[in-house]
Design a protein around this motif. Structure first.
Motif, short mmCIF file in Angstrom:
data_model
loop_
_atom_site.label_atom_id
_atom_site.label_comp_id
_atom_site.label_asym_id
_atom_site.label_seq_id
_atom_site.Cartn_x
_atom_site.Cartn_y
_atom_site.Cartn_z
N ASN A 51 8.77 36.41 19.96
CA ASN A 51 10.04 36.56 19.14
C ASN A 51 10.26 38.19 19.00
O ASN A 51 11.28 38.73 18.54
CB ASN A 51 9.96 36.07 17.82
N GLN A 52 9.03 39.15 18.96
CA GLN A 52 9.15 40.38 18.65
C GLN A 52 9.09 41.30 19.93
O GLN A 52 9.52 42.68 19.62
CB GLN A 52 8.17 40.84 17.66
N ILE A 53 9.00 40.80 20.86
CA ILE A 53 8.82 41.71 22.19
C ILE A 53 10.04 41.57 22.94
O ILE A 53 10.44 40.45 23.36
CB ILE A 53 7.47 41.57 23.09
N ALA A 54 10.90 42.73 23.45
CA ALA A 54 11.83 42.61 23.99
C ALA A 54 11.52 43.17 25.58
O ALA A 54 10.65 43.99 25.59
CB ALA A 54 12.92 43.33 23.44
N LEU A 55 12.16 42.95 26.49
CA LEU A 55 12.22 43.65 27.83
C LEU A 55 13.21 44.68 27.99
O LEU A 55 14.20 44.68 27.77
CB LEU A 55 12.37 42.74 28.97
N CYS A 56 12.70 46.00 28.28
CA CYS A 56 13.62 47.09 28.32
C CYS A 56 14.80 46.74 29.62
O CYS A 56 14.48 46.03 30.48
CB CYS A 56 12.79 48.25 29.04
N GLN A 61 10.02 46.57 31.29
CA GLN A 61 8.71 46.89 30.83
C GLN A 61 9.07 46.08 29.23
O GLN A 61 9.80 46.53 28.46
CB GLN A 61 8.32 48.33 30.47
N PRO A 62 7.81 45.37 28.79
CA PRO A 62 8.05 44.77 27.55
C PRO A 62 7.83 45.79 26.46
O PRO A 62 6.97 46.76 26.72
CB PRO A 62 6.71 43.70 27.40
#
Ligand SMILES: [Zn+2]
Length: 200
Positions: A51-56, A61-62
């Motif tokens: 939920n809190q990590i996005a992919l660039c 890159q996370p």
């Protein structure tokens, strides 16, 4: 046989990279013995990662997006880095390895490998469309193909060279010296530094 809940979890763990049926079974019985608090923490940690990590949007890159609304990671946001040079790597840990030698000042692209690009169904795992998109009308002048010195990494590199040979962009490879069959993340920093300097 085991109750269906246990079977289901074994099946889910078996889908993890490098985890077979036996290890998956061990994981499940470990969780059954572990304190409830530990299991709760694990469930929360998994939910937070999703939920809190996005992919660039640029390099894939996370990054921690829990407090930010931006779409780019720290590296892609860094204006001191060269936008003319792009290092294509297989996976996130390769980026870590290259960043740790503090030598490279360009940007990255995480391809999503390693796979054997000769197999069509595997080739689709690679972010080829995204890479083409990234290179189109971009200031990028050089692409360093930094796949691992493994059979699959080598095949992936040759595939990339073939796809982008007429793009007008200079394609380079890491220099020799990296242990064959090894991975960038296990190479010693000095060797990695030299292979980056000696790219061609
Ligand atoms: Zn990025």
């Amino acid at each position: 046989m085991y109750p269906r809940q246990i079977q289901r979890l074994i099946q889910l763990f078996s889908g993890f990279p490098t985890v077979g049926q036996r290890t998956a079974t061990r994981f499940v019985f470990y969780l059954l013995r572990a304190p409830r608090s530990e299991v709760k923490e694990l469930i929360e940690a998994i939910a937070q990662v999703r939920n809190q990590i996005a992919l660039c949007k640029l390099c894939f890159q996370p990054f921690d997006a829990s407090e930010k609304t931006q779409e780019l990671c720290i590296i892609c946001n860094d204006n001191t880095r060269s936008k003319e040079i792009l290092c294509v790597i297989e996976k996130e840990s390769d980026l870590e390895a290259l960043e740790s030698i503090k030598e490279y000042k360009g940007l990255y692209f995480i391809l999503g490998g390693p796979v054997d690009p000769l197999k069509k169904e595997q080739r689709e795992i690679l972010r080829m469309k995204e890479l083409e998109e990234r290179l189109k009308d971009s200031p990028i002048k050089e692409v360093i193909i930094a796949t691992n010195p493994t059979v699959e990494g080598e095949a992936t590199a040759l595939y990339l060279e073939r796809v982008f040979k007429d793009s007008g962009i200079k394609l380079t490879r890491l220099g020799r010296g990296l242990p064959i069959g090894g991975e960038l993340e296990y190479a010693d920093p000095e060797t990695l530094k030299q292979s980056l300097e000696n790219r061609r």
